[in-house]
Scaffold this motif. Structure first.
Motif, PDB file in Angstrom:
ATOM      1  N   ARG A  56      55.001  59.373  11.180  1.00  0.00           N
ATOM      2  CA  ARG A  56      53.768  59.451  11.961  1.00  0.00           C
ATOM      3  C   ARG A  56      53.879  58.760  13.315  1.00  0.00           C
ATOM      4  NH1 ARG A  56      50.715  54.978  12.421  1.00  0.00           N
ATOM      5  NH2 ARG A  56      51.187  53.179  11.076  1.00  0.00           N
ATOM      6  N   LEU A  57      54.865  57.847  13.426  1.00  0.00           N
ATOM      7  CA  LEU A  57      55.030  57.112  14.680  1.00  0.00           C
ATOM      8  C   LEU A  57      56.060  57.754  15.606  1.00  0.00           C
ATOM      9  CD1 LEU A  57      55.035  53.428  13.322  1.00  0.00           C
ATOM     10  CD2 LEU A  57      53.107  54.749  14.222  1.00  0.00           C
ATOM     11  N   MET A 116      61.587  54.133  10.570  1.00  0.00           N
ATOM     12  CA  MET A 116      60.425  54.572  11.342  1.00  0.00           C
ATOM     13  C   MET A 116      59.589  55.567  10.539  1.00  0.00           C
ATOM     14  SD  MET A 116      59.643  53.961  14.674  1.00  0.00           S
ATOM     15  CE  MET A 116      58.558  54.593  15.961  1.00  0.00           C
ATOM     16  N   GLN A 156      54.440  50.378  19.378  1.00  0.00           N
ATOM     17  CA  GLN A 156      54.208  50.932  18.047  1.00  0.00           C
ATOM     18  C   GLN A 156      54.018  49.812  17.021  1.00  0.00           C
ATOM     19  OE1 GLN A 156      53.631  53.939  17.578  1.00  0.00           O
ATOM     20  NE2 GLN A 156      55.012  55.345  18.633  1.00  0.00           N
ATOM     21  N   ASP A 157      53.333  50.126  15.918  1.00  0.00           N
ATOM     22  CA  ASP A 157      53.141  49.158  14.844  1.00  0.00           C
ATOM     23  C   ASP A 157      54.506  48.759  14.277  1.00  0.00           C
ATOM     24  OD1 ASP A 157      50.441  49.355  15.188  1.00  0.00           O
ATOM     25  OD2 ASP A 157      50.111  50.735  13.514  1.00  0.00           O
ATOM     26  N   ILE A 206      59.823  52.521  19.756  1.00  0.00           N
ATOM     27  CA  ILE A 206      58.938  51.522  19.146  1.00  0.00           C
ATOM     28  C   ILE A 206      58.105  50.726  20.140  1.00  0.00           C
ATOM     29  CG2 ILE A 206      60.464  51.266  17.153  1.00  0.00           C
ATOM     30  CD1 ILE A 206      61.350  48.600  18.290  1.00  0.00           C
ATOM     31  N   GLY A 256      54.243  50.653   9.268  1.00  0.00           N
ATOM     32  CA  GLY A 256      54.820  50.446  10.595  1.00  0.00           C
ATOM     33  C   GLY A 256      56.328  50.558  10.531  1.00  0.00           C
TER      34      GLY A 256
END
Length: 309
Positions: free
Chosen positions: A178-179, A175, A199-200, A196, A246
């Motif tokens: 930033r996410l 991961m 999330q990208d 996730i 991502g």
């Protein structure tokens, strides 16, 4: 040229038919032969060994004990000859032998360094033909006889395929920081959906056995990431996650063969929630050449579950 063991094969067919029909005339008809020819072949064989193969006092006819023994042994002889013949064909294009092995590109860098150097050391004259393609294509190639076997994650459920498990792998979520949620705690065990969902996400292509497991895992956890890219190579997925594109889910074993860089977080998935069998697959009933058998033996010894961490 007369085919090898043609006389023995003919007697096998005759005695098999007589044991089923109890009649020389019916046997001759079923085998498209004349009755005198069938009788002559049987008597010639009885004369050669000095023993009766058919009990002619019984109606319908049946084989004597000697006849039953002869039939069993001849059947075994023909099967053994066929096995030898098939095995020799594997050596047709080389002095000693060859193996044709299919493997997923991502899995290749994990499995092959542990197998091929030792195999080559033991069998330096055996050629190794390697094909790196997704699991679905490899299973089809095994069924078609284009390759001897393939190593993959997940199993194709086909009765014509045999699977020899090497080990069970777990998985990890990679991961980009930033996410991650602001309150992310690396020491906690957050739910996959929390991390996730929306999330990208970087996924493997749909023809991947590992991706089928990932898709099922996400569905069970009600996690729906935003798939922005599909790649046939999980190493590419790892590097893109490193670059911050991502998140991605990869086999845990791949992490030991891949350099992680950038601002990323690795979240191991509980082995109770995600397991992936790594197995060698080959065709059921297909006689295996000696090099292939040796490779299977080495692979099973190398990944002996009792020796795995």
């Amino acid at each position: 040229m007369t085919p090898p063991l043609s006389h023995e094969r003919q007697l096998i067919n005759i005695l098999t038919e007589i044991s089923q029909t109890g009649s020389v005339s019916q046997t001759a008809a079923n085998l498209f032969m004349t009755q005198p020819t069938v009788s002559k072949l049987i008597r010639n064989q009885e004369k050669q060994y000095g023993v009766a193969l058919i009990d002619r006092a019984q109606h319908p006819l049946r084989l004597t004990y000697a006849g039953e023994y002869y039939l069993r042994q001849m059947q075994q002889l023909v099967r053994s000859f066929q096995t030898v013949s098939n095995n020799l064909k594997a050596y047709a294009h080389t002095d000693v032998g060859r193996i044709t092995l299919g493997v997923n590109p991502s899995l290749a860098q994990v499995i092959l360094p542990q197998l091929l150097p030792e195999f080559h050391r033991r069998f330096p004259q055996v050629q190794i033909h390697l094909f790196e393609q997704p699991a679905v294509a490899m299973a089809q190639a095994v069924l078609a006889g284009d390759i001897d076997m393939h190593i993959g994650i997940g199993r194709t459920y086909d009765e014509a395929l045999e699977h020899q498990r090497l080990f069970t792998d777990s998985a990890a979520l990679i991961m980009p920081s930033r996410l991650l949620p602001p309150d992310f705690d690396a020491n906690a065990t957050p739910g996959i959906a929390t991390l996730i969902h929306d999330q990208d996400f970087i996924a493997e292509t749909d023809d991947s056995g590992f991706q089928h497991l990932v898709t099922s895992f996400l569905a069970q956890n009600e996690a729906t990431p935003n798939i922005i890219l599909r790649t046939p190579n999980l190493t590419t997925a790892v590097q893109l996650a490193n670059a911050g594109l991502g998140a991605t889910i990869v086999p845990a074993s791949l992490l030991t063969a891949t350099t992680l860089q950038g601002d990323t977080q690795i979240v191991p998935l509980p082995v109770t929630d995600f397991q992936a069998d790594v197995a060698i697959t080959y065709k059921v009933g297909m006689p295996l050449s000696e090099p292939v058998q040796e490779f299977l033996t080495l692979a099973q010894a190398t990944f002996d579950p009792t020796k795995m961490p």
